[in-house]
Design an enzyme around this catalytic site. Sequence first.
Site, short mmCIF file in Angstrom:
data_model
loop_
_atom_site.label_atom_id
_atom_site.label_comp_id
_atom_site.label_asym_id
_atom_site.label_seq_id
_atom_site.Cartn_x
_atom_site.Cartn_y
_atom_site.Cartn_z
CD1 TRP A 21 -2.22 2.03 0.33
CD2 TRP A 21 -2.70 1.47 2.44
NE1 TRP A 21 -3.17 2.92 0.79
CE2 TRP A 21 -3.48 2.60 2.08
CE3 TRP A 21 -2.85 0.95 3.73
CZ2 TRP A 21 -4.38 3.20 2.97
CZ3 TRP A 21 -3.75 1.54 4.61
CH2 TRP A 21 -4.50 2.65 4.24
CG ASP A 51 -1.86 -7.71 0.25
OD1 ASP A 51 -2.72 -8.57 0.00
OD2 ASP A 51 -2.15 -6.52 0.54
CE1 TYR A 56 -4.35 -0.59 -0.91
CE2 TYR A 56 -2.58 -2.18 -1.19
CZ TYR A 56 -3.71 -1.76 -0.53
OH TYR A 56 -4.20 -2.50 0.52
CG HIS A 122 -9.66 -3.65 -1.25
ND1 HIS A 122 -8.84 -2.80 -1.96
CD2 HIS A 122 -9.26 -3.55 0.04
CE1 HIS A 122 -8.01 -2.20 -1.12
NE2 HIS A 122 -8.25 -2.64 0.09
#
Length: 328
Positions: A21, A51, A56, A122
């Site tokens: 992220w 991940d 992002y 998500h």
Amino acid sequence: MRSRAFGRTGRNVGEIGFGAWAIGAAWGKVDDAESVAALHAALDAGLDFIDTADVYGDGHSERLIARVLKERGGERPFVATKAGRRLPQQTVEGYSADNLEAWIDRSLRNLEVEVLDLVQLHCPPTDAYYHPEVFERMERLVERGKLRHYGVSVERVEEGLKAIEYPGVASVQIIYNMFRHRPAGLFFRQARQRNVAVIVRVPLASGLLSGKFSADTRFEADDHRQFNRHGEAFDVGETFAGVPYEVGLAAVEKLRPLVPESATLAQLALRWILMDEAVTVVIPGARNPQQARANIAAASLDALPPETMDAVARIYEQDIKPYVHQRW
């Protein structure tokens, strides 16, 4: 680094992964050169699980990962991404077959692959977990070869428990750290029983558990630790694990004496998470090579003694639990 079985997928992954992220957006200024170097350093150190998510940096994180993996060649790590937060408003109807396929096709292009290792819904609305057709659409995409496995990223324990009732759900990503203990109860037991992989995110409570912040710390305007303090942009539990900043700072001071010699508070926090066998992989972020290597080194710490585990539990009960336990 020790490996753990990734649920029933047949894959094993190292117990510390890379949360991507911060190399995308929403954590202040992003330096792509440093991000690329961090990924290389982590992979050089043996990391094999990354991940990310399609939102992002609007795909920037996915594209950086593709760039690094292309530069390296050879055996690819397990790359998990996510889909669903591109919706302008979170509704069950938004998780249509057309939307899911469009998001997944975009991630396939961003990551420059023909099939995705894992796609996680998500943090969809809670009601989505009570609509089997959403999960059936993911099954169809597996059958069509666009993804190998699917899972969910959840905000609440209730959502995780409901998700693992679906036999195709391979993994659940959830917030669990020294400031968020609740998943270790019923959810972890059920996940182990059903052989579902558990991905732990926000392991350092957005950096609070690094011990590097103070009351005077200032965050940039485009850092969620500034703009989402009260849940203005997304679930407040994603920012400092939902703990009021000043409360977290005070609790951190009580945790400092527990840090093993030659370790850091952040490494203690990561090792604490790995003490639970229900955890498959924990995904701290890293914005430079030093952070990446330090995260991975946490896996080599000795098992924490019972007195340390008891002390963490007491601090949680006394200082943190009233703010977070029943909310998530």
